[in-house]
Design a protein around this motif. Structure first.
Motif, PDB file in Angstrom:
ATOM      1  N   LEU A   1       0.688  11.488  -8.479  1.00  0.00           N
ATOM      2  CA  LEU A   1       0.070  11.776  -7.180  1.00  0.00           C
ATOM      3  C   LEU A   1      -0.691  10.557  -6.664  1.00  0.00           C
ATOM      4  CD1 LEU A   1      -0.557  13.900  -4.995  1.00  0.00           C
ATOM      5  CD2 LEU A   1      -2.530  14.553  -6.362  1.00  0.00           C
ATOM      6  N   GLY A   2      -1.475   9.936  -7.530  1.00  0.00           N
ATOM      7  CA  GLY A   2      -2.222   8.747  -7.135  1.00  0.00           C
ATOM      8  C   GLY A   2      -1.314   7.600  -6.727  1.00  0.00           C
ATOM      9  N   ALA A   3      -0.238   7.384  -7.486  1.00  0.00           N
ATOM     10  CA  ALA A   3       0.702   6.306  -7.162  1.00  0.00           C
ATOM     11  C   ALA A   3       1.418   6.585  -5.839  1.00  0.00           C
ATOM     12  CB  ALA A   3       1.718   6.139  -8.286  1.00  0.00           C
ATOM     13  N   MET A   4       1.738   7.840  -5.594  1.00  0.00           N
ATOM     14  CA  MET A   4       2.390   8.199  -4.335  1.00  0.00           C
ATOM     15  C   MET A   4       1.458   7.960  -3.155  1.00  0.00           C
ATOM     16  SD  MET A   4       2.840  11.012  -1.891  1.00  0.00           S
ATOM     17  CE  MET A   4       2.116  12.344  -2.774  1.00  0.00           C
ATOM     18  N   VAL A   5       0.203   8.308  -3.304  1.00  0.00           N
ATOM     19  CA  VAL A   5      -0.771   8.073  -2.234  1.00  0.00           C
ATOM     20  C   VAL A   5      -0.942   6.572  -2.013  1.00  0.00           C
ATOM     21  CG1 VAL A   5      -3.213   8.280  -1.614  1.00  0.00           C
ATOM     22  CG2 VAL A   5      -1.984  10.261  -2.511  1.00  0.00           C
ATOM     23  N   TRP A   6      -1.091   5.812  -3.089  1.00  0.00           N
ATOM     24  CA  TRP A   6      -1.270   4.356  -2.975  1.00  0.00           C
ATOM     25  C   TRP A   6      -0.044   3.712  -2.333  1.00  0.00           C
ATOM     26  CZ3 TRP A   6      -5.512   1.833  -2.862  1.00  0.00           C
ATOM     27  CH2 TRP A   6      -5.524   0.437  -3.005  1.00  0.00           C
ATOM     28  N   TYR A   7       1.146   4.161  -2.743  1.00  0.00           N
ATOM     29  CA  TYR A   7       2.389   3.665  -2.170  1.00  0.00           C
ATOM     30  C   TYR A   7       2.448   4.001  -0.673  1.00  0.00           C
ATOM     31  CZ  TYR A   7       7.332   3.619  -0.962  1.00  0.00           C
ATOM     32  OH  TYR A   7       8.529   3.408  -0.331  1.00  0.00           O
ATOM     33  N   SER A   8       2.122   5.221  -0.309  1.00  0.00           N
ATOM     34  CA  SER A   8       2.162   5.648   1.096  1.00  0.00           C
ATOM     35  C   SER A   8       1.168   4.870   1.946  1.00  0.00           C
ATOM     36  CB  SER A   8       1.872   7.144   1.205  1.00  0.00           C
ATOM     37  OG  SER A   8       2.844   7.883   0.510  1.00  0.00           O
ATOM     38  N   LEU A   9      -0.005   4.589   1.396  1.00  0.00           N
ATOM     39  CA  LEU A   9      -1.014   3.831   2.144  1.00  0.00           C
ATOM     40  C   LEU A   9      -0.557   2.409   2.456  1.00  0.00           C
ATOM     41  CD1 LEU A   9      -4.351   4.907   0.418  1.00  0.00           C
ATOM     42  CD2 LEU A   9      -3.532   5.553   2.698  1.00  0.00           C
ATOM     43  N   SER A  10       0.394   1.895   1.667  1.00  0.00           N
ATOM     44  CA  SER A  10       0.862   0.529   1.897  1.00  0.00           C
ATOM     45  C   SER A  10       1.612   0.384   3.220  1.00  0.00           C
ATOM     46  CB  SER A  10       1.751   0.069   0.745  1.00  0.00           C
ATOM     47  OG  SER A  10       3.010   0.718   0.781  1.00  0.00           O
ATOM     48  N   TYR A  11       2.054   1.480   3.796  1.00  0.00           N
ATOM     49  CA  TYR A  11       2.769   1.429   5.073  1.00  0.00           C
ATOM     50  C   TYR A  11       1.831   1.433   6.275  1.00  0.00           C
ATOM     51  CZ  TYR A  11       7.243   1.996   2.774  1.00  0.00           C
ATOM     52  OH  TYR A  11       8.354   1.791   1.997  1.00  0.00           O
ATOM     53  N   ILE A  12       0.561   1.703   6.051  1.00  0.00           N
ATOM     54  CA  ILE A  12      -0.421   1.749   7.135  1.00  0.00           C
ATOM     55  C   ILE A  12      -1.289   0.501   7.039  1.00  0.00           C
ATOM     56  CG2 ILE A  12      -2.305   3.074   8.176  1.00  0.00           C
ATOM     57  CD1 ILE A  12      -1.151   5.528   6.602  1.00  0.00           C
ATOM     58  N   PRO A  13      -1.320  -0.304   8.095  1.00  0.00           N
ATOM     59  CA  PRO A  13      -2.116  -1.537   8.039  1.00  0.00           C
ATOM     60  C   PRO A  13      -3.579  -1.261   7.679  1.00  0.00           C
ATOM     61  CG  PRO A  13      -0.750  -1.519  10.005  1.00  0.00           C
ATOM     62  CD  PRO A  13      -0.624  -0.157   9.374  1.00  0.00           C
ATOM     63  N   PHE A  14      -4.080  -1.986   6.724  1.00  0.00           N
ATOM     64  CA  PHE A  14      -5.474  -1.944   6.250  1.00  0.00           C
ATOM     65  C   PHE A  14      -5.875  -0.606   5.611  1.00  0.00           C
ATOM     66  CE2 PHE A  14      -5.345  -4.858   9.937  1.00  0.00           C
ATOM     67  CZ  PHE A  14      -5.556  -6.044   9.246  1.00  0.00           C
ATOM     68  N   ALA A  15      -4.922   0.285   5.371  1.00  0.00           N
ATOM     69  CA  ALA A  15      -5.257   1.593   4.792  1.00  0.00           C
ATOM     70  C   ALA A  15      -5.716   1.474   3.343  1.00  0.00           C
ATOM     71  CB  ALA A  15      -4.065   2.535   4.884  1.00  0.00           C
ATOM     72  N   ARG A  16      -5.089   0.583   2.578  1.00  0.00           N
ATOM     73  CA  ARG A  16      -5.505   0.416   1.188  1.00  0.00           C
ATOM     74  C   ARG A  16      -6.917  -0.130   1.101  1.00  0.00           C
ATOM     75  NH1 ARG A  16      -0.392  -2.156  -2.128  1.00  0.00           N
ATOM     76  NH2 ARG A  16       0.748  -0.214  -2.417  1.00  0.00           N
ATOM     77  N   GLU A  17      -7.242  -1.096   1.966  1.00  0.00           N
ATOM     78  CA  GLU A  17      -8.592  -1.658   1.970  1.00  0.00           C
ATOM     79  C   GLU A  17      -9.613  -0.585   2.342  1.00  0.00           C
ATOM     80  OE1 GLU A  17      -6.005  -3.053   3.523  1.00  0.00           O
ATOM     81  OE2 GLU A  17      -5.733  -4.964   2.496  1.00  0.00           O
ATOM     82  N   MET A  18      -9.280   0.230   3.333  1.00  0.00           N
ATOM     83  CA  MET A  18     -10.171   1.303   3.753  1.00  0.00           C
ATOM     84  C   MET A  18     -10.349   2.330   2.624  1.00  0.00           C
ATOM     85  SD  MET A  18      -9.934   3.811   7.074  1.00  0.00           S
ATOM     86  CE  MET A  18      -8.603   4.775   6.429  1.00  0.00           C
ATOM     87  N   ALA A  19      -9.263   2.669   1.937  1.00  0.00           N
ATOM     88  CA  ALA A  19      -9.331   3.611   0.831  1.00  0.00           C
ATOM     89  C   ALA A  19     -10.197   3.063  -0.302  1.00  0.00           C
ATOM     90  CB  ALA A  19      -7.933   3.941   0.323  1.00  0.00           C
ATOM     91  N   MET A  20     -10.058   1.775  -0.583  1.00  0.00           N
ATOM     92  CA  MET A  20     -10.865   1.163  -1.630  1.00  0.00           C
ATOM     93  C   MET A  20     -12.345   1.183  -1.251  1.00  0.00           C
ATOM     94  SD  MET A  20      -9.103   0.336  -4.230  1.00  0.00           S
ATOM     95  CE  MET A  20     -10.069  -0.854  -5.104  1.00  0.00           C
ATOM     96  N   ARG A  21     -12.668   0.908   0.002  1.00  0.00           N
ATOM     97  CA  ARG A  21     -14.062   0.963   0.448  1.00  0.00           C
ATOM     98  C   ARG A  21     -14.615   2.383   0.357  1.00  0.00           C
ATOM     99  NH1 ARG A  21     -13.281  -1.304   5.710  1.00  0.00           N
ATOM    100  NH2 ARG A  21     -11.905  -2.976   5.162  1.00  0.00           N
ATOM    101  N   MET A  22     -13.799   3.366   0.778  1.00  0.00           N
ATOM    102  CA  MET A  22     -14.241   4.767   0.700  1.00  0.00           C
ATOM    103  C   MET A  22     -14.468   5.186  -0.751  1.00  0.00           C
ATOM    104  SD  MET A  22     -12.146   6.862   3.672  1.00  0.00           S
ATOM    105  CE  MET A  22     -11.684   8.026   2.469  1.00  0.00           C
ATOM    106  N   PHE A  23     -13.534   4.823  -1.618  1.00  0.00           N
ATOM    107  CA  PHE A  23     -13.650   5.164  -3.020  1.00  0.00           C
ATOM    108  C   PHE A  23     -14.846   4.464  -3.654  1.00  0.00           C
ATOM    109  CE2 PHE A  23     -12.533   4.665  -7.545  1.00  0.00           C
ATOM    110  CZ  PHE A  23     -12.388   5.997  -7.874  1.00  0.00           C
ATOM    111  N   GLY A  24     -15.035   3.197  -3.286  1.00  0.00           N
ATOM    112  CA  GLY A  24     -16.181   2.439  -3.808  1.00  0.00           C
ATOM    113  C   GLY A  24     -17.513   3.028  -3.372  1.00  0.00           C
ATOM    114  N   SER A  25     -17.597   3.505  -2.135  1.00  0.00           N
ATOM    115  CA  SER A  25     -18.855   4.098  -1.670  1.00  0.00           C
ATOM    116  C   SER A  25     -19.105   5.460  -2.315  1.00  0.00           C
ATOM    117  CB  SER A  25     -18.855   4.230  -0.140  1.00  0.00           C
ATOM    118  OG  SER A  25     -17.890   5.183   0.276  1.00  0.00           O
ATOM    119  N   MET A  26     -18.039   6.157  -2.694  1.00  0.00           N
ATOM    120  CA  MET A  26     -18.219   7.455  -3.373  1.00  0.00           C
ATOM    121  C   MET A  26     -18.695   7.258  -4.807  1.00  0.00           C
ATOM    122  SD  MET A  26     -15.086   9.811  -1.859  1.00  0.00           S
ATOM    123  CE  MET A  26     -14.182   9.627  -3.334  1.00  0.00           C
ATOM    124  N   VAL A  27     -18.253   6.165  -5.432  1.00  0.00           N
ATOM    125  CA  VAL A  27     -18.632   5.887  -6.823  1.00  0.00           C
ATOM    126  C   VAL A  27     -19.976   5.214  -6.796  1.00  0.00           C
ATOM    127  CG1 VAL A  27     -18.068   4.608  -8.894  1.00  0.00           C
ATOM    128  CG2 VAL A  27     -16.264   5.704  -7.586  1.00  0.00           C
TER     129      VAL A  27
END
Length: 140
Positions: free
Chosen positions: A114-140
């Motif tokens: 599931l995580g790999a599928m989400v990460w793979y899917s985010l690669s098609y959206i410009p800057f989505a991976r960076e945004m996801a990393m920032r969101m995840f980092g702020s949650m941790v």
């Protein structure tokens, strides 16, 4: 030589068939994904249905892009790690459920899948991976 209207009709037919193939695979993917939740406590049924759902999801996009372009895109420099993790997790989900009959391993590989599928899917959206990393980092 084909007339312009025959070429347009042929092109429209091909596009229509691709959209039907996409919609059919995506619809079946959703059905199998929902069915897999029904069998969550049965590792083998869950793993087979969930993995089949993911394979149909990937196949649905092949109808839109074409198989060669889809495979080239999947193994592009920015997606190759996510693709390999995704495909490996699919295989390990099935192996852990079918061969080992292990609920814990099946769920663990399901989460990786599931995580790999989400990460793979985010690669098609410009800057989505960076945004996801920032969101995840702020949650941790």
């Amino acid at each position: 030589m084909l007339s312009r209207s025959k070429v347009d009709t042929y092109t429209a037919t091909i596009l229509t068939q691709r959209v039907y193939g996409f919609a059919s695979c995506l619809g079946l993917s959703i059905v199998f994904g929902l069915l897999s939740t029904w069998f969550f406590l049965s590792p083998t049924r869950f793993a087979v249905l969930y993995t089949l759902s993911n394979l149909l999801m990937v196949a649905s996009t092949m109808f839109l892009m074409g198989p060669i372009k889809q495979l080239k895109s999947m193994f592009d420099k920015g997606r190759i790690v996510a693709t390999l993790v995704y495909l490996t997790a699919m295989a390990l989900t099935l192996v852990s459920a079918i061969n080992f009959q292990s609920f814990v391993l099946t769920v663990a590989f399901f989460i990786v899948q599931l995580g790999a599928m989400v990460w793979y899917s985010l690669s098609y959206i410009p800057f989505a991976r960076e945004m996801a990393m920032r969101m995840f980092g702020s949650m941790v």
